[in-house]
Write a protein that holds these residues in place. Structure first.
Motif, PDB file in Angstrom:
ATOM      1  N   PHE A   1       0.543  -1.330   0.068  1.00 15.83           N
ATOM      2  CA  PHE A   1      -0.002   0.252  -0.112  1.00 15.83           C
ATOM      3  C   PHE A   1       1.062   1.202   0.262  1.00 15.83           C
ATOM      4  CE2 PHE A   1      -2.244   3.525   2.574  1.00 15.83           C
ATOM      5  CZ  PHE A   1      -2.838   3.556   1.698  1.00 15.83           C
ATOM      6  N   LYS A   2       0.497   2.288  -0.927  1.00 17.90           N
ATOM      7  CA  LYS A   2       1.228   3.500  -0.512  1.00 17.90           C
ATOM      8  C   LYS A   2       0.249   4.917  -0.958  1.00 17.90           C
ATOM      9  CE  LYS A   2       2.695   2.859  -5.974  1.00 17.90           C
ATOM     10  NZ  LYS A   2       4.133   2.976  -6.488  1.00 17.90           N
ATOM     11  N   SER A   3       0.834   5.745  -0.810  1.00 22.25           N
ATOM     12  CA  SER A   3      -0.082   6.493  -0.804  1.00 22.25           C
ATOM     13  C   SER A   3       0.140   8.183  -0.604  1.00 22.25           C
ATOM     14  CB  SER A   3      -1.620   7.176   0.384  1.00 22.25           C
ATOM     15  OG  SER A   3      -2.288   7.501   0.362  1.00 22.25           O
ATOM     16  N   PHE A   4      -0.331   9.002  -0.991  1.00 20.28           N
ATOM     17  CA  PHE A   4       0.514  10.308  -1.093  1.00 20.28           C
ATOM     18  C   PHE A   4      -0.184  11.760  -1.432  1.00 20.28           C
ATOM     19  CE2 PHE A   4       3.019   7.523  -3.426  1.00 20.28           C
ATOM     20  CZ  PHE A   4       4.172   7.602  -3.444  1.00 20.28           C
TER      21      PHE A   4
ATOM     22  N   SER B   1      -3.671   7.542  -3.894  1.00 21.71           N
ATOM     23  CA  SER B   1      -3.473   5.383  -3.159  1.00 21.71           C
ATOM     24  C   SER B   1      -3.318   4.867  -4.474  1.00 21.71           C
ATOM     25  CB  SER B   1      -4.526   5.429  -2.007  1.00 21.71           C
ATOM     26  OG  SER B   1      -4.830   6.974  -1.240  1.00 21.71           O
ATOM     27  N   GLU B   2      -2.782   3.357  -4.121  1.00 23.04           N
ATOM     28  CA  GLU B   2      -2.578   2.623  -3.957  1.00 23.04           C
ATOM     29  C   GLU B   2      -2.906   1.242  -3.366  1.00 23.04           C
ATOM     30  OE1 GLU B   2       0.658   0.283  -8.049  1.00 23.04           O
ATOM     31  OE2 GLU B   2       0.860   2.714  -7.883  1.00 23.04           O
ATOM     32  N   ILE B   3      -3.121   0.603  -3.601  1.00 24.73           N
ATOM     33  CA  ILE B   3      -2.809  -0.647  -2.672  1.00 24.73           C
ATOM     34  C   ILE B   3      -2.273  -2.043  -4.002  1.00 24.73           C
ATOM     35  CG2 ILE B   3      -5.725  -1.191  -3.376  1.00 24.73           C
ATOM     36  CD1 ILE B   3      -5.189  -2.709  -0.655  1.00 24.73           C
ATOM     37  N   THR B   4      -1.702  -3.336  -3.887  1.00 22.72           N
ATOM     38  CA  THR B   4      -1.117  -4.002  -4.318  1.00 22.72           C
ATOM     39  C   THR B   4      -1.320  -5.085  -4.331  1.00 22.72           C
ATOM     40  OG1 THR B   4      -0.364  -3.052  -5.857  1.00 22.72           O
ATOM     41  CG2 THR B   4      -0.025  -5.096  -6.483  1.00 22.72           C
ATOM     42  N   PHE B   5      -2.466  -6.163  -4.200  1.00 20.70           N
ATOM     43  CA  PHE B   5      -2.169  -7.363  -4.164  1.00 20.70           C
ATOM     44  C   PHE B   5      -1.487  -8.574  -5.081  1.00 20.70           C
ATOM     45  CE2 PHE B   5      -6.347  -5.233  -2.446  1.00 20.70           C
ATOM     46  CZ  PHE B   5      -6.255  -6.004  -1.168  1.00 20.70           C
ATOM     47  N   LYS B   6      -0.346  -9.584  -4.629  1.00 21.18           N
ATOM     48  CA  LYS B   6       0.336 -10.424  -5.601  1.00 21.18           C
ATOM     49  C   LYS B   6       0.280 -11.935  -4.614  1.00 21.18           C
ATOM     50  CE  LYS B   6       5.318  -9.858  -7.230  1.00 21.18           C
ATOM     51  NZ  LYS B   6       6.671  -9.623  -7.275  1.00 21.18           N
ATOM     52  N   GLY B   7       0.012 -12.867  -5.867  1.00 25.80           N
ATOM     53  CA  GLY B   7      -0.332 -13.995  -5.698  1.00 25.80           C
ATOM     54  C   GLY B   7       1.544 -14.632  -6.714  1.00 25.80           C
TER      55      GLY B   7
ATOM     56  N   GLN C   1      -0.037 -13.816  -9.893  1.00 22.94           N
ATOM     57  CA  GLN C   1      -1.288 -13.015 -10.523  1.00 22.94           C
ATOM     58  C   GLN C   1      -0.868 -11.841  -9.508  1.00 22.94           C
ATOM     59  OE1 GLN C   1      -4.849 -14.581 -10.845  1.00 22.94           O
ATOM     60  NE2 GLN C   1      -4.141 -16.259  -9.776  1.00 22.94           N
ATOM     61  N   LYS C   2      -1.365 -10.268  -9.787  1.00 13.35           N
ATOM     62  CA  LYS C   2      -1.097  -9.293  -9.811  1.00 13.35           C
ATOM     63  C   LYS C   2      -2.429  -8.248  -9.590  1.00 13.35           C
ATOM     64  CE  LYS C   2       2.398  -6.009 -10.514  1.00 13.35           C
ATOM     65  NZ  LYS C   2       3.352  -5.485 -10.859  1.00 13.35           N
ATOM     66  N   PHE C   3      -3.283  -8.077  -8.615  1.00  7.88           N
ATOM     67  CA  PHE C   3      -4.078  -6.924  -8.868  1.00  7.88           C
ATOM     68  C   PHE C   3      -4.082  -6.041  -8.210  1.00  7.88           C
ATOM     69  CE2 PHE C   3      -8.400  -5.490  -7.084  1.00  7.88           C
ATOM     70  CZ  PHE C   3      -8.588  -5.435  -8.692  1.00  7.88           C
ATOM     71  N   GLY C   4      -4.123  -4.633  -8.746  1.00 11.95           N
ATOM     72  CA  GLY C   4      -3.837  -2.994  -8.112  1.00 11.95           C
ATOM     73  C   GLY C   4      -4.854  -2.386  -8.615  1.00 11.95           C
ATOM     74  N   ILE C   5      -5.317  -1.243  -7.394  1.00 16.41           N
ATOM     75  CA  ILE C   5      -6.261  -0.368  -7.594  1.00 16.41           C
ATOM     76  C   ILE C   5      -5.444   0.752  -7.426  1.00 16.41           C
ATOM     77  CG2 ILE C   5      -8.408   0.929  -7.002  1.00 16.41           C
ATOM     78  CD1 ILE C   5      -9.022  -1.693  -5.557  1.00 16.41           C
ATOM     79  N   VAL C   6      -5.508   1.871  -7.937  1.00 15.42           N
ATOM     80  CA  VAL C   6      -5.153   3.243  -8.190  1.00 15.42           C
ATOM     81  C   VAL C   6      -6.480   4.860  -8.162  1.00 15.42           C
ATOM     82  CG1 VAL C   6      -3.191   4.781  -9.146  1.00 15.42           C
ATOM     83  CG2 VAL C   6      -2.547   2.545  -8.898  1.00 15.42           C
TER      84      VAL C   6
ATOM     85  N   ILE D   1      -9.757   6.459 -10.872  1.00 14.85           N
ATOM     86  CA  ILE D   1      -9.296   5.899 -10.166  1.00 14.85           C
ATOM     87  C   ILE D   1      -8.900   3.931 -11.298  1.00 14.85           C
ATOM     88  CG2 ILE D   1     -12.227   4.871 -10.077  1.00 14.85           C
ATOM     89  CD1 ILE D   1     -11.676   3.089  -7.689  1.00 14.85           C
ATOM     90  N   SER D   2      -8.465   3.313 -11.374  1.00 17.38           N
ATOM     91  CA  SER D   2      -8.178   2.523 -11.918  1.00 17.38           C
ATOM     92  C   SER D   2      -7.252   0.826 -11.333  1.00 17.38           C
ATOM     93  CB  SER D   2      -6.492   3.016 -12.886  1.00 17.38           C
ATOM     94  OG  SER D   2      -6.169   1.836 -13.790  1.00 17.38           O
ATOM     95  N   PHE D   3      -8.454   0.171 -12.272  1.00 19.23           N
ATOM     96  CA  PHE D   3      -7.888  -1.187 -11.991  1.00 19.23           C
ATOM     97  C   PHE D   3      -7.160  -1.751 -13.030  1.00 19.23           C
ATOM     98  CE2 PHE D   3     -11.901   0.321 -10.746  1.00 19.23           C
ATOM     99  CZ  PHE D   3     -12.282   0.156  -9.665  1.00 19.23           C
ATOM    100  N   ASP D   4      -5.985  -2.597 -12.313  1.00 15.19           N
ATOM    101  CA  ASP D   4      -5.028  -3.418 -12.900  1.00 15.19           C
ATOM    102  C   ASP D   4      -4.940  -4.774 -12.668  1.00 15.19           C
ATOM    103  OD1 ASP D   4      -3.438  -0.625 -14.390  1.00 15.19           O
ATOM    104  OD2 ASP D   4      -3.678  -0.016 -12.527  1.00 15.19           O
ATOM    105  N   TYR D   5      -4.866  -5.539 -13.356  1.00 17.87           N
ATOM    106  CA  TYR D   5      -4.339  -6.751 -12.902  1.00 17.87           C
ATOM    107  C   TYR D   5      -3.427  -8.000 -14.432  1.00 17.87           C
ATOM    108  CZ  TYR D   5      -5.468 -11.856 -12.822  1.00 17.87           C
ATOM    109  OH  TYR D   5      -5.937 -13.247 -12.624  1.00 17.87           O
TER     110      TYR D   5
END
Length: 611
Positions: free
Chosen positions: A410-413, A442-448, A451-456, A487-491
């Motif tokens: 997680f990161k936030s500015f 803000s950005e949160i990323t889940f990583k397997g 796989q990787k999923f992120g929201i910015v 907002i953006s969704f990345d996978y």
């Protein structure tokens, strides 16, 4: 058995150390903002030949061409006019115009064969890269000669009668000395369009060169871009000019040296020389050319712009096990001159200059190698000559980066910054005030495992927004506060060793609900597949349609496919198709009922030889 266990434990410890080291580097890199990276492998599999191949898939932004045929990147929902908030860097050096503060009139079609990787940041969350916070920061990092130790020759031919040839050679001579030389010549053509009055076609020809030389801790760089193009649509009242031309060149040199035993003191000297020439003339009755400052309808005009800048930058790091303090100073002297002859109007001859002084302090505190708190503050002073007011500006930023484990980050500015009016804007309106901005992201990323999923996402507030009056072609400060949400969704997923899929979708919204000047949604799908000697890339870029003026811009679907065959370890051949569906988002001219694609449907054959 004991020895085996000991060996495994040592291996595990080394692997853990390597992972933490890489994670620490990644944490430091990502502390500069919300980051998108294109590796050399990505660029080669995409067959990304020029910068525009990359820029068209950046989240929250729309790549289009304006009426002069220039690459223009605009925030989603906004109409692309110019790029005063976009910065382009080659390594540590910014290549933007002094007068217009945009790199794209000359550098928009820069080839990428000399590039090792590209880093793209949301500039509102970054401090170190420039002298005022930008909307988008694009950094091209060149190939290190120590790794190349060889040469390359590449060429392409396109179905639009475009062509290109480029080459480089890099070598490490000894432990202290290395060099890298690149040259490229490209000709890029678009299809012929027919609007109500005239056939229109654009052709761009450019020559690019880059030289790098390192001796110990001293690095010398020289680069030059030379461009010759027609203006495509131009600023004519109807149709297009009967005659038009644009030529531009940008040369720069920079000298970087590192000092002290730990090389923590860096000194950069730089010099830029920029020249452009624009010519438009119409012989058709009622097809006037529209020029500004003052705004006139004339038969034609010639505009020559000369720009220079030079300066010095000094950076110092103070590192401790859990803390890093970063100090920076910069002085830059900028100058421009415009000679504009108008046929049937008031000719314009003007020049101006400024001194820019910048100082910033940034501190990073590490709770652990994976977690950090970062804060910085930067002060700028622009001293401008003649009737233009001096400007003082303050930028402040705080951010946090957390890796709770290897799977969640997680990161936030939060940033408070300003946007100063540039020369182009204050020439039309000397009393312009600086634009004031506040933004939270803000950005949160889940990583397997694969796989990787992120929201910015973020929310921005802008006061005193600098906008262009489309009637008078003069800039002014908008009284209404702009509120911008996005907002953006990345996978991404790796399906085995041979397949990788990347998905993105973003949405943006403003408080100007009754004004729709650009797409407010978009996304892309990228597929990478490798099999034996073949690499396959397919990318689909989507941008939602919108209404502007009296007509509708349809949804855009830009499909690109590239198939590469590796003949052997040193040679490869590719075929690439751009805008295969012929449904990419179109650009409106706003003057007459005419719209055109940023990239035409075309096929390109590319051959590369490494030696």
């Amino acid at each position: 058995m004991t020895g085996q266990s000991y060996s495994n434990s040592i291996t595990d410890i080394l692997e853990e150390y390597r992972e933490k080291s890489e994670l620490s580097k990644k944490t430091k890199l990502e502390s500069e903002g919300h980051l998108i990276i294109f590796t050399r492998e990505d660029l080669e599999k995409m067959q990304a030949y020029t910068l525009e191949d990359v820029l068209k898939i950046i989240r929250f932004f729309i790549l289009q061409k304006n009426m002069l045929g220039e690459n223009v990147i605009a925030y989603a929902t906004m109409y692309p006019i110019n790029n005063t908030t976009i910065r382009l860097y080659i390594n540590d050096h910014e290549v933007s115009s002094v007068y217009r503060r945009t790199p794209f009139p000359i550098w928009g079609e820069i080839p990428l064969d000399f590039v090792d990787h590209i880093e793209i940041y949301q500039g509102e969350s970054a401090i170190r890269f420039n002298n005022e916070t930008a909307g988008l920061i694009i950094k091209l990092y060149t190939k290190p000669p120590e790794r190349e130790n060889g040469g390359y020759l590449g060429t392409f031919l396109s179905s639009r009668k475009g062509y290109g040839i480029n080459s480089y050679y890099g070598k490490e001579l000894d432990d202290h000395t290395s060099f890298f030389v690149y040259t490229g010549k490209n000709s890029i053509r678009w299809k012929k369009y027919r609007n109500e009055y005239k056939d229109i076609r654009q052709e761009i020809s450019n020559f690019f060169t880059y030289t790098y030389f390192r001796y110990k801790d001293l690095v010398f760089e020289y680069s030059g871009m030379y461009k010759d193009a027609d203006l495509f649509r131009g600023f004519s009242y109807r149709g297009a000019p009967d005659k038009d031309d644009f030529t531009g060149r940008h040369n720069y040199i920079s000298l970087t040296s590192k000092h002290l035993d730990d090389r923590s003191l860096k000194l950069i000297l730089f010099y830029d020389d920029i020249k452009s020439y624009t010519y438009q003339e119409s012989f058709t009755p009622l097809n006037f050319i529209i020029v500004s400052n003052p705004t006139e309808y004339v038969k034609g005009y010639e505009n020559s712009t000369y720009e220079k800048r030079y300066g010095i930058e000094v950076y110092k790091n103070f590192s401790r096990p859990n803390n890093e303090l970063f100090l920076g100073l910069k002085y830059q002297r900028s100058w421009y001159k415009i000679d504009e002859i108008r046929y049937g109007g008031i000719s314009l001859f003007t020049q101006n200059s400024e001194n820019l002084y910048s100082i910033f302090v940034e501190n990073s505190y590490y709770f652990s190698p994976e977690n950090m708190l970062i804060a910085g503050i930067k002060y700028d002073r622009y001293e401008r000559k003649k009737q233009f007011r001096d400007i003082n500006g303050l930028t402040a930023r705080v951010g946090i980066i957390l890796f709770s484990n290897h799977f969640i980050s997680f990161k936030s500015f939060a940033s408070v910054y300003y946007t100063p009016p540039v020369f182009l804007e204050i020439v039309t309106q000397p009393s312009l005030r600086k634009q004031r901005n506040k933004i939270w992201t803000s950005e949160i990323t889940f990583k397997g495992k694969n796989q990787k999923f992120g929201i910015v996402g973020g929310y921005a507030i802008t006061k005193n927004q600098i906008v262009l009056n489309p009637v008078t072609l003069a800039y002014y400060n908008e009284n209404t506060t702009l509120r911008y949400k996005f907002i953006s969704f990345d996978y991404s997923i790796k399906a085995g060793k041979n397949t990788k899929i990347i998905l993105n979708y973003f949405l943006a919204d403003t408080n100007f609900d009754d004004v729709e000047l650009g797409p407010d949604q978009g996304g892309h799908i990228k597929l990478f597949y490798t099999r034996n000697r073949f690499d396959l890339y397919t990318g689909l870029v989507y941008r939602k349609g919108y209404s502007v003026s009296t007509y509708r811009i349809k949804d855009g679907y830009d499909l690109t496919t590239a198939l590469t065959f590796h003949i052997d370890d040193s040679k490869e051949i590719s075929i690439k198709g751009d805008n295969l569906l012929n449904k990419a988002l179109k650009t409106p001219t706003l003057i007459d009922n005419f719209k055109y694609s940023t990239v035409d449907r075309r096929f390109t054959i590319i051959f590369k030889w490494f030696f």
